[in-house]
Write an enzyme that holds these catalytic residues in place. Structure first.
Site, PDB file in Angstrom:
ATOM      1  N   CYS A 276     -20.046  30.161  -9.847  1.00  0.00           N
ATOM      2  CA  CYS A 276     -21.371  29.776  -9.826  1.00  0.00           C
ATOM      3  C   CYS A 276     -21.654  28.237 -10.125  1.00  0.00           C
ATOM      4  CB  CYS A 276     -22.463  30.528 -10.671  1.00  0.00           C
ATOM      5  SG  CYS A 276     -22.703  32.309  -9.853  1.00  0.00           S
ATOM      6  N   ILE A 277     -21.690  27.891 -11.466  1.00  0.00           N
ATOM      7  CA  ILE A 277     -22.166  26.488 -12.122  1.00  0.00           C
ATOM      8  C   ILE A 277     -21.212  25.339 -11.467  1.00  0.00           C
ATOM      9  CG2 ILE A 277     -22.581  25.412 -14.035  1.00  0.00           C
ATOM     10  CD1 ILE A 277     -22.939  27.995 -15.320  1.00  0.00           C
TER      11      ILE A 277
END
Length: 443
Positions: A276-277
């Site tokens: 994700c990040i």
């Protein structure tokens, strides 16, 4: 016609007479199946990797936080089937898409897996099905990319079948949050689609947060990850500054978080990892460029976070120099290659950048990770084959330095510090070690 399909699906959800199909049997798909199977739904899993399908049909999981016993229980109750045959996508009543959405080499969104999946669905979609995208993406993907593909054989989205977007919210390794325990944001292309999708998720998870459109739901997911990426970049930048001033950034954060309002603690590290990040914020910066704008916070955060592996290697060189050793020829054991503590997921782990940089500088590198017994092949890295090392007293004593990249709970930090000549800690994992603290260097 949509009203009759809507009424039928709502009744079948209520009575658990529908089948939930999950496309992509990875770190998102398997926990999602667990949530629906536990709620009494029959589930079908689809994946192009036949080895995954065969493993699951044999009652074996390949993901640490979804146990073999769970998979076997689904099978024993007759609630699960798995297949690599995409021609069977017409069998489930709901199709939840959980496929990867990486970045390409230019750091632009790569929707190849989403597009391929939608084409497979379009080949056999039938009236009354619900199709939900869970993969993280940029706003407008569902409406502008998915829907035209799904409609190519003449069926109309929102009339003949339903379309929604509900982003995954997995937190692997966190025992406090299972897939079923996290509320789901749900957006859809029309009211009937929202009604059906919300009803489905309400039946299996802690609650739903209906929003006015797919675009709002897509943007909410990206915002969640941008928020983390920007704040992690802030503390990473502060770490570099405070290192120069001989101030312990971890002590600073622990002091600041005692404020009961207006502050949330984020922590520095050797770089960003996970699915994700490191990736998702750039969907929005790409979209901003398409709109003629510049998402400066996102780009700056990415720049800071991507610089951290090189900073850690530079600090490692300095710490070795203190004991008259260069990196070249030094024996360095990296602790942890998973992207976060207590998981077996190596995706986008900063450990791979650290390994690449240290090998390039001539280090004799090994690693130890109780959750990753063999160094996996990663598409952006050409690294030698390695096996996880057992952290015996003799092995630790033979190293010139131990570099903590992932702070797994299973590591015995007291023993690691006791037997290692030098411990470089990027995660504050040794904060509770009381003996031999002169061996510890934080970065």
């Amino acid at each position: 016609m949509s009203n009759s399909h809507c009424t039928d699906l709502l009744e079948r959800i209520e009575n658990r007479r529908c089948t939930v199909g999950v496309i992509g049997l990875g770190y998102v798909g398997l926990p999602l199946i667990d949530a629906f199977a536990n709620a009494g739904f029959r589930c079908m899993g689809f994946d192009v990797d036949k080895s995954k399908v065969d493993s699951l049909l044999a009652g074996k999981s390949y993901i640490k936080h979804v146990s073999h016993d769970k998979v076997q229980a689904w099978l024993d109750k007759g609630l699960f089937d798995a297949t690599a045959q995409m021609s069977r996508l017409d069998e489930p009543d709901m199709l939840l898409i959980c496929v990867p959405t990486p970045l390409d080499d230019a750091r632009d969104p790569d929707l190849t897996y989403v597009i391929e999946t939608c084409n497979k669905i379009a080949d056999c979609i039938r009236p009354g099905q619900l199709v939900v995208l869970e993969s993280t993406t940029y706003p407008t993907t569902t409406r502008d990319v998915m829907v035209p593909i799904l409609e190519r054989n003449g069926l109309k989205a929102g009339v003949d079948f339903f379309v929604a977007y509900s982003p995954e919210r997995e937190d692997p390794g966190n025992p406090d949050f299972s897939a079923a325990g996290i509320p789901k944001v749900v957006g859809a292309i029309n009211d009937e689609s929202l009604q059906v999708a919300s009803k489905l998720y309400q039946s299996a998870v802690a609650g739903t947060v209906p929003v006015s459109s797919c675009e709002v739901a897509e943007a909410a997911k990206v915002l969640e990850n941008i928020y983390r990426a920007v704040n992690i970049a802030l503390v990473n930048e502060l770490k570099v500054l405070f290192d120069q001033m001989d101030i312990d950034v971890w002590e600073v954060i622990n002091a600041a978080k005692t404020k009961p309002f207006g502050f949330q603690a984020f922590y520095p590290g050797p770089g960003l990892g996970g699915h994700c990040i490191p990736i998702d914020p750039f969907y929005l910066s790409w979209l901003a460029r398409k709109q003629g704008l510049n998402a400066r916070f996102i780009e700056l955060a990415g720049e800071v976070n991507r610089s951290m592996p090189a900073y850690v290697v530079s600090r490692t060189s300095s710490f070795l120099n203190e004991v008259s050793k260069p990196i070249r020829g030094s024996k360095i054991c990296m602790l942890g290659v998973a992207y976060k503590k207590d998981v077996d997921d190596p995706r986008e782990s900063p450990s791979f950048d650290l390994i690449k940089l240290l090998l390039a500088q001539g280090a004799e590198l090994t690693y130890s990770d109780p959750h990753v017994p063999k160094l996996p092949r990663m598409r952006h890295y050409d690294l030698p084959a390695m096996d996880s090392q057992e952290l015996t007293a003799e092995f630790l004593a033979s190293q010139d330095a131990v570099l903590i990249a992932t702070d797994h709970t299973d590591f015995d930090y007291d023993s690691i510090v006791e037997h290692s000549p030098l411990v470089i800690d990027t995660r504050n994992a040794t904060q509770h070690v009381t003996a031999n603290r002169d061996k510890i260097r934080k970065t």
